[in-house]
Enzyme design. Structure first.
Site, PDB file in Angstrom:
ATOM      1  N   HIS A 157     -41.493 -24.800  -0.022  1.00 23.68           N
ATOM      2  CA  HIS A 157     -41.528 -24.143  -1.341  1.00 23.68           C
ATOM      3  C   HIS A 157     -40.349 -23.176  -1.489  1.00 23.68           C
ATOM      4  O   HIS A 157     -40.456 -22.174  -2.201  1.00 23.68           O
ATOM      5  CB  HIS A 157     -42.833 -23.360  -1.559  1.00 23.68           C
ATOM      6  CG  HIS A 157     -44.070 -24.149  -1.288  1.00 23.68           C
ATOM      7  ND1 HIS A 157     -44.779 -24.824  -2.256  1.00 23.68           N
ATOM      8  CD2 HIS A 157     -44.718 -24.407  -0.117  1.00 23.68           C
ATOM      9  CE1 HIS A 157     -45.812 -25.439  -1.708  1.00 23.68           C
ATOM     10  NE2 HIS A 157     -45.790 -25.202  -0.397  1.00 23.68           N
ATOM     11  N   SER A 279     -12.631 -19.693 -11.071  1.00 27.74           N
ATOM     12  CA  SER A 279     -13.011 -19.443 -12.465  1.00 27.74           C
ATOM     13  C   SER A 279     -11.782 -18.973 -13.237  1.00 27.74           C
ATOM     14  O   SER A 279     -10.904 -18.306 -12.687  1.00 27.74           O
ATOM     15  CB  SER A 279     -14.092 -18.359 -12.487  1.00 27.74           C
ATOM     16  OG  SER A 279     -14.053 -17.653 -13.697  1.00 27.74           O
ATOM     17  N   LYS A 285     -14.308 -15.753  -7.997  1.00 30.24           N
ATOM     18  CA  LYS A 285     -15.227 -16.876  -7.835  1.00 30.24           C
ATOM     19  C   LYS A 285     -14.720 -17.960  -6.881  1.00 30.24           C
ATOM     20  O   LYS A 285     -13.552 -18.330  -6.906  1.00 30.24           O
ATOM     21  CB  LYS A 285     -15.524 -17.526  -9.197  1.00 30.24           C
ATOM     22  CG  LYS A 285     -16.312 -16.671 -10.150  1.00 30.24           C
ATOM     23  CD  LYS A 285     -17.689 -16.268  -9.637  1.00 30.24           C
ATOM     24  CE  LYS A 285     -18.696 -17.381  -9.592  1.00 30.24           C
ATOM     25  NZ  LYS A 285     -19.037 -17.881 -10.920  1.00 30.24           N
ATOM     26  N   GLU A 292     -22.029 -29.560  -6.839  1.00 28.89           N
ATOM     27  CA  GLU A 292     -22.731 -29.686  -8.125  1.00 28.89           C
ATOM     28  C   GLU A 292     -22.508 -31.062  -8.750  1.00 28.89           C
ATOM     29  O   GLU A 292     -23.442 -31.688  -9.268  1.00 28.89           O
ATOM     30  CB  GLU A 292     -22.254 -28.591  -9.088  1.00 28.89           C
ATOM     31  CG  GLU A 292     -22.748 -27.216  -8.676  1.00 28.89           C
ATOM     32  CD  GLU A 292     -22.038 -26.076  -9.392  1.00 28.89           C
ATOM     33  OE1 GLU A 292     -22.595 -24.977  -9.422  1.00 28.89           O
ATOM     34  OE2 GLU A 292     -20.923 -26.269  -9.910  1.00 28.89           O
TER      35      GLU A 292
END
Ligand code: ARG
Length: 456
Positions: A157, A279, A285, A292
């Site tokens: 979980h 970024s 960043k 992704e």
């Protein structure tokens, strides 16, 4: 303008032509070598039953080899008016070698022609995806071996659950991939059947020797029933895409885990900066875009398999033009799957492991179940032991030596007994089998067309 294979005494409406051909003639660039290989086998079959004379067969063979060379140099053109590579190939043979070019299509329909080219493409695609997946699995095993005793919080979980290890995590994916590859064995056998000779769907009244052409192409057998052969178009594509989707699902999970484990707040692993993107506004960043996009392209693979099934779900028996639209998802699915497997291998190989952070992450709550087991081992019953630890969670202390704690998990496959040899043995058996299949295919490509591979 190219002459269509079905050209008679009128020309097709240009609007309908561009709608029906769509981008098929572009996609067909990926099928040219497969078609040449199958055409050579078909021509030899025609020679065997006396439809092509030895000299006609020789001219055709020369023409097919010339096209293969043009293709290698990126110079074999297929125009929208050709419709597809099949027409362009026959057109070349007829233009250059005359009469014999007009005989190559004897006993063949574009239906079994394209089907055979696709079958060859799929058989090789399977071998190539398996090869790259074996390398990915090997990298995961090496990563596990390099980090055998590095503890890691095990989660359920997403919450901290029990002590685990980096090696347990990495080997779980190695075994998952190897099992998926084992599962593809039956798929290989299905793809290893020749549909050539099924013609438009019902065979032809000529003594075509289907076994002979199948063996020339290195197929294990002939796909027996000619109508079934035709009807399997789209089905085998969907099965291959399903296989790809199981690999992609594993890759998506690896990516998701890595996005969490590389969060600066956790810092278990670091992706080197070269494996991140930046970024345009926030200079600090380092984004895991590769992970992704691996996750989102998994969705693409799942959808491609669904797309093929949706196309074939209501088709009546026999060839229907709808089949053409299963070609794009197949080819795209193959290319994206190869990229997914290769980029994941690349990222796993570049991962940096932060042992201190991992040990720091092994906080006391992970050991609650261990304390229950200790009570059980000293004679307590499980339920009362569970309750007494559960009611006094603040008293749970973590093990001072997390590695020793891992070693206590001795049953097969646990962190203290990873049984790495299991993955090693499975990997080498699968590698041996896949390499020998690749060798077999290459031997046939060389013998018939003097080339190494159909998918370049
Ligand atoms: N591009 C077509 C396909 O992929 C080729 C076969 C055309 N056959 C026909 N009967 N129109 O299915």
């Amino acid at each position: 303008m190219a002459r269509k294979l079905w050209q008679k005494n009128y020309s097709i409406d240009s609007y309908l032509e561009s709608f029906t051909v769509s981008n098929d003639y572009i996609l067909d660039q990926d099928l040219v070598l497969s078609d040449l290989f199958a055409s050579k086998a078909h021509a030899m079959g025609l020679g065997r039953i006396g439809i092509l004379s030895p000299s006609e067969l020789e001219s055709i063979s020369r023409g097919l080899k010339e096209i293969a060379d043009l293709k290698k140099d990126g110079k074999f053109e297929i125009s929208i008016h050709d419709e597809d590579c099949h027409t362009a190939i026959e057109g070349y043979l007829t233009e250059k070698y005359g009469e014999c070019g007009k005989k190559i299509h004897t006993g063949r329909s574009r239906n079994d022609q394209v089907h055979t080219a696709l079958r060859l493409f799929m058989r090789e695609a399977l071998v190539k995806v398996r090869d790259s997946s074996l390398s990915l699995s090997e990298s995961l095993i090496s990563f596990a071996k390099a980090n055998t005793d590095v503890p890691m919080p095990g989660r359920t979980h997403m919450q901290k659950a029990m002590p685990s290890s980096v090696a347990l995590w990495a080997l779980s994916f190695a075994e998952e991939i190897l099992d998926t590859l084992s599962y593809s064995a039956a798929l290989y056998d299905l793809l290893d059947q020749s549909p050539l000779g099924s013609a438009a769907s019902y065979g032809v009244p000529l003594p075509l020797d289907r076994e002979y052409t199948a063996s020339l192409m290195g197929f294990g057998k002939v796909q027996n029933n000619v109508l079934y052969a035709n009807n399997s178009r789209g089905r085998f594509e969907a099965m291959l895409l399903d296989f790809f989707s199981y690999l992609a699902l594993t890759i998506s999970k690896i990516s998701q885990d890595l996005m969490i484990f590389t969060l600066p707040e956790l810092g278990y692993f670091t992706l080197p900066k070269e494996l991140t993107t930046g970024s345009s506004i926030m200079p600090q960043k380092k984004n895991p875009d590769g992970l992704e996009l691996a996750r989102s392209r998994t969705a693409l693979i799942l959808s491609l398999s669904e797309r093929v099934k949706s196309i074939i779900k209501c088709l009546p028996s026999g060839y229907n033009r709808d089949f053409q639209d299963t070609k794009e998802p197949l080819i795209e699915g193959y290319k994206v799957t190869m990229e997914l497997v290769n980029i994941t291998e690349h990222m796993v190989s570049g991962l940096e492991v932060n042992e201190d952070k991992l040990i720091e992450g092994c906080t006391s709550e992970l050991y609650a179940t261990d304390r229950v087991m200790e009570k059980v081992l000293s004679g307590g019953n499980f339920r009362d032991s569970y309750l007494s630890v559960g009611l006094n969670l603040d008293d749970v202390e973590k093990d001072n030596d997390p590695v020793a704690s891992l070693k206590k998990r001795k049953s097969t496959g646990c962190a203290g007994n990873l049984n790495t040899g299991y993955a090693d043995a499975l990997l080498s058996a699968l590698r041996k089998d896949n390499d020998s299949k690749a060798e077999w295919l290459k031997k046939h490509y060389e013998a018939l067309l003097g080339i190494d591979e159909l998918i370049t």
